[in-house]
Write a protein that holds these residues in place. Structure first.
Motif: not given
Length: 636
Positions: A29-49
């Motif tokens: 129902x929504x699009x991930x935002x940068x704020x959502x990504x970098x407030x989440x450890x797992x998603x932050x790791x996925x960005x780096x990966x």
């Protein structure tokens, strides 16, 4: 004024398609935002990966996709392969001189575009990543992750410099409201990029540890050694003829008249290469790295066959590896194309050339061929004992090896069977580990290879070696690609052996006669268990001139790194010898031969059209068209 990141692809459309936006994929129902990504450890790791995802896998990028191995004189694909996918079409286009800047790069070969996408994502990551104490992401973790992103920017830019030469060096992220006019960046002169990369590697090397205690989860992550090694290679390439006073590039200038390449030769760059490589070797020789060597259990001597074979198959205890691709997911594909067609199914086209076979030394350490005459026929070195007539009367065993893959009985030390063509008899161990030749025992297929016309592994299909040889290096004898079962093996990006020979090369150019030149060449030959160079008993008298030693080092590089990654491809470019090499046709055994007398003949498979423009990749014309300040490489 610092260059600005929004010039990444020199047009807004391409900018909006960058990899960070790919990562910000749609949720239900929504699009991930940068704020959502970098407030989440797992998603932050996925960005780096995701930032690691375009590190070239040497098992595939340097073969099928980038084409480095096939664009060198080590390997050759069948010309009809160009009809099957855009990767092979691109390689064949290079062969035939029809490659041009208007051809859209296939996926994963647009190094220019992919680099800028990843660089932008890396800068966004560095700006936004933050500690998340409640989720276990600490300040220390954040600093490590930022430096990893910084390393990846530096590494991707280094590959750009190798392939394209100068490019617009972007060093920061800026506001999205930057005027379009400010996005139209010109290429940064080579020397400025070189200085920037050099400084980055020095600062990165000062930050990263020599190794990680948790080596399994940190596989492929930057270390002090990786940074020092890449800096050393950076300077070796910068000192080489392609980039050091190359008059061919005198007219490549930005629209404002700024030259992109300096025209004056600088001997000091060889000193930089010597010093940078020496700094890396000091770390290596402190115990951090060492040549991969297996010992023959009966007497403790070097086992040259298992040492060279397992160097490419084993990661545990393999201290020769400096930089490894974090994923070896392409190993099944690689083992399929490196096995004979009749064993691996619709594969077996990773063909090597006759010149690659000729490049290996004899068991006595001498070169079998001293050159080629005007008709392309080999000039045989009579002192080597090499012959291209007849077949072995007896089987040939080698001492000090437990290698046991040459017959059905798995006889240790048996290397060459009775009835083998004499061209392949009494060659050095690296020859047998690097190539498959006709009528050689295949342990998994439980038969000999058959590359003749109509044979199980031969033509007329394009899924067969066009020159009578397959590349065996890195093919796992325990694997069965028919069942998609191949044990894990590392995708080696950098290994210590390269830097021994890099050091010898740089020293010979800067300080001819330095005893360390032959010392490091001999360390490579000792592992191969062939006589070393020197004036002692059982040694080979080396040349007495700088030019002679230069050729000696180049020959050793080809034997050691034959059909391996992008080493040979980069060598023939940076030395500016590819044009001369490809004046002669690609030779091989006669694939149309239906019996031994017909097959074992040197014949021309094809000729390649190679001009000076070959030395640098073309910038995709769309990028040129979208940026009036961007100039094309020579003759593209």
């Amino acid at each position: 004024m610092r260059n600005k990141l929004y010039a990444l692809l020199f047009c807004i459309t391409l900018f909006l398609s960058t990899s960070c936006n790919d990562y910000l994929d749609m949720e239900p129902d929504d699009r991930l935002t940068e704020e959502m990504v970098f407030n989440d450890y797992k998603r932050t790791q996925e960005w780096l990966a995701a930032l690691y995802s375009t590190i070239p896998d040497p098992l595939m990028q340097y073969t099928r996709e980038w084409g480095c191995t096939f664009l060198s004189d080590d390997a050759q694909i069948a010309l009809p392969m160009g009809q099957f996918n855009d990767y092979w079409k691109r390689t064949v286009s290079f062969y035939q001189g029809s490659m041009n800047a208007t051809l859209a790069p296939p996926a994963r070969t647009d190094v220019w575009g992919d680099t800028y996408k990843q660089v932008r994502s890396a800068y966004i990551f560095m700006k936004n990543v933050k500690p998340l104490p409640t989720q276990g992401l600490t300040e220390e973790d954040v600093e490590q992750m930022k430096m990893e992103a910084r390393f990846l920017i530096t590494y991707y830019y280094t590959k750009m410099l190798e392939l394209y030469g100068p490019f617009p060096l972007v060093t920061e992220l800026i506001s999205p409201d930057t005027p379009i006019a400010d996005l139209m960046l010109a290429r940064t002169p080579y020397e400025e990029i070189l200085a920037w990369l050099d400084n980055e590697y020095k600062e990165l090397a000062a930050f990263f540890p020599a190794h990680y205690e948790d080596s399994n989860t940190m596989t492929g992550r930057p270390t002090k050694g990786i940074c020092l090694a890449l800096r050393a290679r950076l300077w070796l390439y910068a000192a080489s003829p392609l980039f050091n006073g190359n008059d061919d590039y005198k007219d490549i200038k930005n629209p404002d008249g700024t030259p992109l390449f300096t025209q004056s030769y600088d001997a000091g760059k060889w000193k930089k290469a010597v010093d940078a490589t020496r700094e890396f070797l000091n770390l290596a020789e402190s115990g951090e790295y060492e040549l991969y060597i297996e010992r023959y259990s009966k007497n403790g001597e070097i086992d040259p066959f298992l040492s060279f074979q397992n160097l490419f198959l084993k990661s545990q205890g393999n201290k020769e590896i400096i930089f490894v691709h974090p994923d070896a997911g392409n190993r099944v594909w690689y083992n399929a194309i490196g096995n004979p067609r009749g064993f691996a199914g619709n594969s077996g086209y990773y063909g090597s050339t006759q010149s690659m076979a000729d490049a290996f030394f004899m068991k006595n350490g001498l070169s079998p061929i001293s050159g080629y005459d005007a008709e392309g026929k080999p000039i045989i070195n009579p002192e080597s004992g090499y012959t291209e007539e007849g077949f072995t009367k007896e089987a040939i065993h080698y001492e000090n090896t437990a290698y046991a893959l040459a017959d059905e009985k798995s006889t240790p030390g048996l290397i060459v069977n009775k009835g083998c063509y004499n061209m392949y008899a009494n060659r050095e161990p690296r020859f047998y580990i690097t190539l498959w030749y006709h009528n050689e025992w295949h342990p998994k297929a439980k038969r000999t290879t058959d590359f003749m016309d109509g044979g199980q592994d031969g033509g007329p299909t394009h899924d067969a070696p066009q020159c009578g040889y397959l590349v065996r290096k890195g093919v796992n004898p325990e694997g069965d690609p028919r069942q998609s079962k191949v044990p894990y093996q590392p995708g080696i990006i950098l290994r210590l052996g390269e830097f021994y020979l890099n050091y010898a090369e740089a020293l010979n150019e800067y300080e001819p006669g330095n005893p360390d030149i032959l010392k490091y060449v001999n360390l490579i030959r000792q592992r191969a268990s062939i006589p070393t160079y020197g004036t002692g008993a059982n040694q080979i008298q080396p040349p007495t001139t700088q030019a002679g030693i230069r050729e000696l080092i180049r020959k050793e590089r080809r034997a050691e790194f034959g059909a391996e990654g992008d080493v040979r491809y980069n060598d023939i470019r940076r030395w500016k010898i590819a044009v001369d090499i490809f004046k002669d046709p690609i030779m091989g055994m006669n694939k149309f031969g239906k019996n031994n007398n017909d097959f074992y003949k040197r014949v021309s498979y094809t000729s390649r059209i190679v001009e000076k423009k070959f030395y640098l990749w073309p910038i995709y014309q769309n990028y040129i068209d979208n940026n009036s300040n961007l100039v094309q490489n020579l003759d593209w």
